[in-house]
Design an enzyme around this catalytic site. Structure first.
Site, PDB file in Angstrom:
ATOM      1  CG  HIS A   1      13.322  22.991 -12.050  1.00 55.82           C
ATOM      2  ND1 HIS A   1      13.695  23.805 -13.103  1.00 55.82           N
ATOM      3  CD2 HIS A   1      12.204  22.340 -12.445  1.00 55.82           C
ATOM      4  CE1 HIS A   1      12.836  23.644 -14.098  1.00 55.82           C
ATOM      5  NE2 HIS A   1      11.919  22.764 -13.725  1.00 55.82           N
ATOM      6  N   PRO A   2      13.361  23.727  -7.622  1.00 53.68           N
ATOM      7  CG  PRO A   2      11.404  23.052  -6.540  1.00 53.68           C
ATOM      8  CD  PRO A   2      11.914  23.582  -7.856  1.00 53.68           C
TER       9      PRO A   2
ATOM     10  CB  SER B   1       7.203  22.284  -7.082  1.00 47.93           C
ATOM     11  OG  SER B   1       8.278  21.511  -6.662  1.00 47.93           O
TER      12      SER B   1
HETATM   13  N1  LIG Z   1      14.273  19.111  -8.845  1.00 47.89           N
HETATM   14  C1  LIG Z   1      13.173  18.665  -9.463  1.00 47.89           C
HETATM   15  O1  LIG Z   1      13.175  17.711 -10.223  1.00 47.89           O
HETATM   16  N2  LIG Z   1      12.044  19.348  -9.179  1.00 47.89           N
HETATM   17  C2  LIG Z   1      10.831  19.004  -9.675  1.00 47.89           C
HETATM   18  N3  LIG Z   1      10.460  17.893 -10.422  1.00 47.89           N
HETATM   19  C3  LIG Z   1       9.139  17.947 -10.587  1.00 47.89           C
HETATM   20  O2  LIG Z   1       8.462  17.099 -11.176  1.00 47.89           O
HETATM   21  N4  LIG Z   1       8.634  19.053  -9.970  1.00 47.89           N
HETATM   22  C4  LIG Z   1       9.636  19.753  -9.401  1.00 47.89           C
HETATM   23  O3  LIG Z   1       9.600  20.785  -8.785  1.00 47.89           O
END
Ligand SMILES: NC(=O)N[C@H]1NC(=O)NC1=O
Length: 174
Positions: A67-68, A84
């Site tokens: 995840h970013p 995202s």
């Molecule tokens: N870090 C993180 O929570 N990333 C995200 N959350 C979300 O809802 N979309 C994402 O990319």
């Protein structure tokens, strides 16, 4: 979208359609494809959750690391995935002022130093203020509790992404 349409998809089309329901983890839809035929969307969701929960701690943390950061480098450089980008935008992460950006940077950095994976939260279900508050709060958790908490957020993100796919025209996604 009819579940029969999903069940009739080739493996390639299935992964193309559902490949990013868990951020940058196409392995997950690839793995659950073998459970076809699915009864309905909830069945697909249940298989995804079961797969994630069955991973060892290192695997769960790997999923989190895909995840970013919220309001992080990928957002600034325009390299977020489409999903995202939409989610972060909806939570107000794309319109932070410089003080808010600095606060997010500091909290994200502290979080990653403490846990070794990025802070993950379902952005579509939280406002900017909720995100900052929860990021500060969750920093107090121990690693095991926080890993589980973050995985729960991944499953919420996944549910909303799955729903989005179903509500949109399947043909436009292939
Ligand atoms: N870090 C993180 O929570 N990333 C995200 N959350 C979300 O809802 N979309 C994402 O990319």
């Amino acid at each position: 979208m009819d579940i029969n349409v999903v069940n009739a998809l080739t493996y390639e089309d299935f992964v193309k359609l559902f490949g990013n329901v868990v951020e940058k983890c196409p392995l997950i839809p690839a793995a659950i494809w073998s459970h076809r035929p699915f009864k309905d969307l909830a069945d697909i969701e249940a298989h995804i959750k079961e797969f994630i929960h069955s991973l060892p701690d290192s695997g769960k943390e790997g999923v989190l690391r895909c995840h970013p950061d919220l309001a992080g480098l990928d957002l600034q450089s325009g390299t977020l995935t489409r999903e995202s980008q939409e989610e972060q935008s909806q939570a107000g992460m794309t319109t932070l002022d410089s003080a808010e950006s600095l606060q997010m940077y500091r909290l994200n950095t502290e979080y990653k130093e403490r846990f070794g994976f990025p802070f993950v939260i379902c952005a579509r279900l939280n406002s900017k203020a909720d995100i900052v508050r929860q990021l500060s709060e969750r920093l107090k958790n121990d690693r095991a509790a926080e890993r589980e908490r973050a995985v729960e957020e991944v499953t919420k993100i996944c549910s909303l992404r799955l729903r989005n796919i179903v509500l949109s025209d399947i043909q436009t996604k292939l």
